[in-house]
Design a protein around this motif. Structure first.
Motif, PDB file in Angstrom:
ATOM      1  N   TYR A  20      33.657  35.792  44.845  1.00 31.76           N
ATOM      2  CA  TYR A  20      34.942  35.762  44.133  1.00 31.76           C
ATOM      3  C   TYR A  20      35.939  36.790  44.656  1.00 31.76           C
ATOM      4  CZ  TYR A  20      38.078  35.791  40.030  1.00 31.76           C
ATOM      5  OH  TYR A  20      39.160  35.726  39.187  1.00 31.76           O
ATOM      6  N   HIS A  21      35.447  37.920  45.189  1.00 32.03           N
ATOM      7  CA  HIS A  21      36.330  39.003  45.608  1.00 32.03           C
ATOM      8  C   HIS A  21      36.290  39.238  47.115  1.00 32.03           C
ATOM      9  CE1 HIS A  21      35.701  40.414  41.306  1.00 32.03           C
ATOM     10  NE2 HIS A  21      37.006  40.322  41.409  1.00 32.03           N
ATOM     11  N   VAL A  22      37.384  39.793  47.644  1.00 32.31           N
ATOM     12  CA  VAL A  22      37.431  40.303  49.015  1.00 32.31           C
ATOM     13  C   VAL A  22      38.063  41.688  48.970  1.00 32.31           C
ATOM     14  CG1 VAL A  22      37.559  38.035  50.103  1.00 32.31           C
ATOM     15  CG2 VAL A  22      39.685  39.211  49.431  1.00 32.31           C
ATOM     16  N   ILE A  25      44.133  33.771  43.720  1.00 27.97           N
ATOM     17  CA  ILE A  25      44.716  33.615  42.388  1.00 27.97           C
ATOM     18  C   ILE A  25      45.125  34.985  41.869  1.00 27.97           C
ATOM     19  CG2 ILE A  25      43.470  31.506  41.774  1.00 27.97           C
ATOM     20  CD1 ILE A  25      41.419  33.209  40.316  1.00 27.97           C
ATOM     21  N   ALA A  26      46.174  34.989  41.063  1.00 27.52           N
ATOM     22  CA  ALA A  26      46.630  36.243  40.461  1.00 27.52           C
ATOM     23  C   ALA A  26      45.731  36.583  39.274  1.00 27.52           C
ATOM     24  CB  ALA A  26      48.077  36.092  40.004  1.00 27.52           C
ATOM     25  N   THR A  27      45.315  37.837  39.201  1.00 28.72           N
ATOM     26  CA  THR A  27      44.484  38.273  38.084  1.00 28.72           C
ATOM     27  C   THR A  27      44.771  39.730  37.763  1.00 28.72           C
ATOM     28  OG1 THR A  27      42.213  38.664  37.337  1.00 28.72           O
ATOM     29  CG2 THR A  27      42.602  38.746  39.702  1.00 28.72           C
ATOM     30  N   GLU A  28      44.841  40.021  36.475  1.00 28.62           N
ATOM     31  CA  GLU A  28      45.079  41.397  36.040  1.00 28.62           C
ATOM     32  C   GLU A  28      43.780  42.129  35.768  1.00 28.62           C
ATOM     33  OE1 GLU A  28      47.591  41.210  32.665  1.00 28.62           O
ATOM     34  OE2 GLU A  28      49.299  40.338  33.750  1.00 28.62           O
ATOM     35  N   SER A  60      41.046  42.331  37.665  1.00 32.39           N
ATOM     36  CA  SER A  60      40.297  42.843  38.803  1.00 32.39           C
ATOM     37  C   SER A  60      41.166  43.715  39.696  1.00 32.39           C
ATOM     38  CB  SER A  60      39.720  41.676  39.623  1.00 32.39           C
ATOM     39  OG  SER A  60      39.125  42.140  40.801  1.00 32.39           O
ATOM     40  N   GLU A  61      40.567  44.770  40.246  1.00 30.81           N
ATOM     41  CA  GLU A  61      41.269  45.631  41.189  1.00 30.81           C
ATOM     42  C   GLU A  61      41.261  45.026  42.590  1.00 30.81           C
ATOM     43  OE1 GLU A  61      39.459  49.434  41.043  1.00 30.81           O
ATOM     44  OE2 GLU A  61      39.967  49.799  38.949  1.00 30.81           O
ATOM     45  N   LEU A  62      40.409  44.038  42.832  1.00 32.37           N
ATOM     46  CA  LEU A  62      40.286  43.410  44.148  1.00 32.37           C
ATOM     47  C   LEU A  62      40.896  42.017  44.123  1.00 32.37           C
ATOM     48  CD1 LEU A  62      36.587  44.365  44.972  1.00 32.37           C
ATOM     49  CD2 LEU A  62      38.656  45.428  45.900  1.00 32.37           C
ATOM     50  N   PRO A  63      41.411  41.537  45.260  1.00 27.03           N
ATOM     51  CA  PRO A  63      41.939  40.173  45.336  1.00 27.03           C
ATOM     52  C   PRO A  63      40.855  39.153  44.973  1.00 27.03           C
ATOM     53  CG  PRO A  63      42.528  41.431  47.289  1.00 27.03           C
ATOM     54  CD  PRO A  63      41.552  42.265  46.535  1.00 27.03           C
ATOM     55  N   ALA A  64      41.262  38.137  44.212  1.00 23.70           N
ATOM     56  CA  ALA A  64      40.310  37.125  43.739  1.00 23.70           C
ATOM     57  C   ALA A  64      40.561  35.792  44.437  1.00 23.70           C
ATOM     58  CB  ALA A  64      40.444  36.956  42.231  1.00 23.70           C
ATOM     59  N   LEU A  65      39.483  35.163  44.848  1.00 28.13           N
ATOM     60  CA  LEU A  65      39.569  33.889  45.561  1.00 28.13           C
ATOM     61  C   LEU A  65      39.702  32.719  44.595  1.00 28.13           C
ATOM     62  CD1 LEU A  65      36.816  34.483  48.262  1.00 28.13           C
ATOM     63  CD2 LEU A  65      39.280  34.345  48.674  1.00 28.13           C
ATOM     64  N   ASN A  66      40.496  31.740  44.983  1.00 27.43           N
ATOM     65  CA  ASN A  66      40.679  30.519  44.195  1.00 27.43           C
ATOM     66  C   ASN A  66      39.631  29.504  44.642  1.00 27.43           C
ATOM     67  OD1 ASN A  66      41.511  28.258  42.826  1.00 27.43           O
ATOM     68  ND2 ASN A  66      43.387  27.952  44.030  1.00 27.43           N
ATOM     69  N   LEU A  67      38.510  29.472  43.942  1.00 31.48           N
ATOM     70  CA  LEU A  67      37.392  28.614  44.351  1.00 31.48           C
ATOM     71  C   LEU A  67      37.530  27.183  43.854  1.00 31.48           C
ATOM     72  CD1 LEU A  67      34.575  31.257  43.946  1.00 31.48           C
ATOM     73  CD2 LEU A  67      35.487  30.339  46.086  1.00 31.48           C
ATOM     74  N   ASP A  68      38.652  26.890  43.183  1.00 29.58           N
ATOM     75  CA  ASP A  68      38.993  25.494  42.894  1.00 29.58           C
ATOM     76  C   ASP A  68      39.677  24.856  44.096  1.00 29.58           C
ATOM     77  OD1 ASP A  68      38.057  25.056  40.264  1.00 29.58           O
ATOM     78  OD2 ASP A  68      39.691  26.267  39.452  1.00 29.58           O
ATOM     79  N   ASN A  69      40.171  25.699  44.994  1.00 29.82           N
ATOM     80  CA  ASN A  69      40.782  25.203  46.223  1.00 29.82           C
ATOM     81  C   ASN A  69      39.678  24.729  47.161  1.00 29.82           C
ATOM     82  OD1 ASN A  69      41.718  25.223  49.000  1.00 29.82           O
ATOM     83  ND2 ASN A  69      43.531  26.323  48.321  1.00 29.82           N
ATOM     84  N   SER A 123      29.954  38.549  39.899  1.00 29.49           N
ATOM     85  CA  SER A 123      31.177  37.963  39.315  1.00 29.49           C
ATOM     86  C   SER A 123      30.958  36.517  38.879  1.00 29.49           C
ATOM     87  CB  SER A 123      32.339  38.029  40.328  1.00 29.49           C
ATOM     88  OG  SER A 123      32.515  39.338  40.824  1.00 29.49           O
ATOM     89  N   VAL A 124      29.797  36.226  38.364  1.00 26.07           N
ATOM     90  CA  VAL A 124      29.408  34.840  38.077  1.00 26.07           C
ATOM     91  C   VAL A 124      30.354  34.155  37.094  1.00 26.07           C
ATOM     92  CG1 VAL A 124      27.607  33.411  37.031  1.00 26.07           C
ATOM     93  CG2 VAL A 124      26.986  35.220  38.646  1.00 26.07           C
TER      94      VAL A 124
END
Length: 497
Positions: free
Chosen positions: A141-143, A160-163, A165-174, A201-202
């Motif tokens: 989920y994170h990078v 995806i934008a998320t408040e 998490s401190e790390l960028p989050a991947l859009n796994l629906d893409n 991050s399950v």
């Protein structure tokens, strides 16, 4: 010499007849039979100075030099402690300062501070050579905060934008993002032959991703272990994720109660055993999940113990005895065997020290050996027989094997009475940790156990005077005496020449 050699063979054969044969042939090892040693690569051991870029042992936020070479050099140390699997913090290439492995910038490379891909493959081979398994941490989920995909105009839909998490989050629906992570996870299995993932991050990841992910991983390796690191709320949520293909979970409900129960003596076990039901209705629901005291994100148990002015050694022994003997896979965080201290954040990631007292190390090896030899401890049903005043007794039963675990986590010696209704009458309990023996009398077993002590018993037939054993030992002694007389006569004759 020929006569003496014949007598020695006779002695060895006699001993072989005296020793009991194995009761049953050992069954095929399953994941519920494993025991896991989890380590943070950078903080374990520096085995090669060739990759010591940006290393600063005085800076808790910097790399300390731990690498694949260091792990290889200590595989026997881990195996001899009884562990059958090692679990590693993420091995992937990280951004600067990502000593912990969670700031990934390339899922297809190893971090240069840890070693090359070829060195990692050597590590896997060395693990397998010792009949052990190896698993990796993976956060799909994170990078890292400056991952190159973030600057790629064609990959803006990958995030995806998320408040939260401190790390960028991947859009796994893409679909593209999903396929990238699926391919990367499969690549490590095919390329390096690893045996499992601890998945982070399950609950942030779409359920359909997990359904497809677990299916594809199992296609490559049927017994590939998928351990979810998530705080499951109860049996209902567990059933949903189990249906999605997860094998087990980090047992956070049990972890919370383990720390509360064992940080000081004289604490009731009742809430601890109640917490076990949060991971399912019976032993099999919990058998594949991981029982743990510490991990990389929580304050170490030793730290809590010291704050209570308690001695860490006895507290650890008691806690580990239960961890190893209730349903679930024991997962031990590096440094626990030396009661390594560690607070929150980076303080939890202290450098491993191998020059310490081995008492706790030896105890872990002892209970690990018992767990590997007694299938009732990994596959059996469980029933609590006694829980009062900080002491507990429970039994595990598998086929014709019954083990009884007694833990006195109180500040005084306790004597516990068990009836023949709880254990089969006219038998005896043989202690395997300390060698105690409890025989049934008047349909009762009276177990006396000192404060801060534990015992693992096996329920066995009563032993009495064993005539065949006495005769066999007499034959051994007679043979040895004859052998020594012959040696003495021959040496005397040689001296006269």
């Amino acid at each position: 010499m020929k006569r003496g050699g014949l007598l020695l063979v006779l002695i060895l054969l006699t001993f072989q007849n005296v020793l009991p044969a194995a009761a049953t042939e050992k069954e095929e090892r399953k994941w519920q039979d494993e025991s896991i040693y989890y380590l943070m690569i950078d903080r374990f051991l520096n085995g090669s100075q060739t990759n010591d870029t940006d290393v600063d042992m005085n800076d808790q936020h910097a790399y300390h030099g731990g690498d694949f070479a260091g792990i290889i050099s200590r595989l026997d140390y881990i195996r001899d402690m009884g562990f059958t699997t090692i679990a590693l913090s993420p091995v992937f290439a990280n951004e600067g300062g990502g000593y912990h492995g969670f700031w990934v910038n390339d899922f297809y490379k190893t971090d240069e501070h840890f070693g090359t891909l070829a060195q990692f493959k050597t590590l896997v081979k060395e693990v397998h050579k010792r009949d052990m398994k190896i698993m990796l941490d993976l956060d799909v989920y994170h990078v890292g905060p400056h991952h190159p995909f973030l600057a790629d105009a064609d990959k803006q839909a990958w995030f995806i934008a998320t408040e939260a998490s401190e790390l960028p989050a991947l859009n796994l629906d893409n679909p593209e993002t999903k396929q990238y992570m699926m391919d990367a996870a499969q690549w490590w299995i095919k390329e390096t032959d690893i045996d499992g993932y601890r998945l982070l991050s399950v609950n942030h990841v779409p359920m359909q991703f997990w359904i497809d992910f677990t299916k594809e991983m199992k296609k490559l390796k049927e017994d590939f272990y998928l351990l979810g690191d998530e705080k499951i709320s109860g049996p209902e949520e567990l059933a949903v994720y189990a249906g999605a293909g997860f094998d087990g979970w980090m047992n956070y409900p049990l972890n919370k109660e383990l720390k509360k129960t064992f940080v000081q003596p004289d604490h009731s076990f009742s809430s601890l055993f109640s917490s076990m039901k949060q991971l399912g209705k019976d032993e099999q629901d919990a058998a594949m999940s991981a029982n743990f005291m510490d991990n990389e994100n929580i304050v170490r148990f030793t730290h809590d113990v010291i704050k209570k002015n308690e001695h860490p050694g006895p507290r650890w022994k008691q806690a580990l005895t239960l961890t190893y003997t209730v349903p679930g896979v024991p997962l031990v965080y590096y440094g626990s065997e030396i009661a390594l201290d560690g607070g929150s954040g980076t303080k939890n990631h202290d450098q491993m020290n191998f020059r310490t007292d081995k008492e706790l190390y030896d105890y872990i090896a002892q209970i690990g050996e018992l767990r590997s030899k007694l299938p009732s401890l990994t596959r059996g049903t469980m029933e609590v027989l006694y829980d009062k005043d900080g002491a507990v007794v429970y039994k595990r039963v598998y086929e014709d094997e019954t083990t009884v675990i007694a833990i006195n986590n109180s500040s005084k010696t306790q004597t516990i009475s068990l009836s023949a209704g709880e254990l089969e009458n006219e038998k005896e309990l043989r202690g395997l940790l300390n060698g105690g023996l409890v025989r049934s009398a008047d349909k009762t077993y009276m177990i006396t156990i000192d404060r801060d002590m534990s015992e693992i018993y096996v329920l066995s037939e009563k032993t009495g005077i064993n005539i065949s054993y006495i005769l066999a030992m007499s034959a051994v002694l007679l043979s040895f005496t004859i052998f020594m007389i012959l040696v003495w006569r021959k040496s005397k004759a040689n001296a006269r020449r």
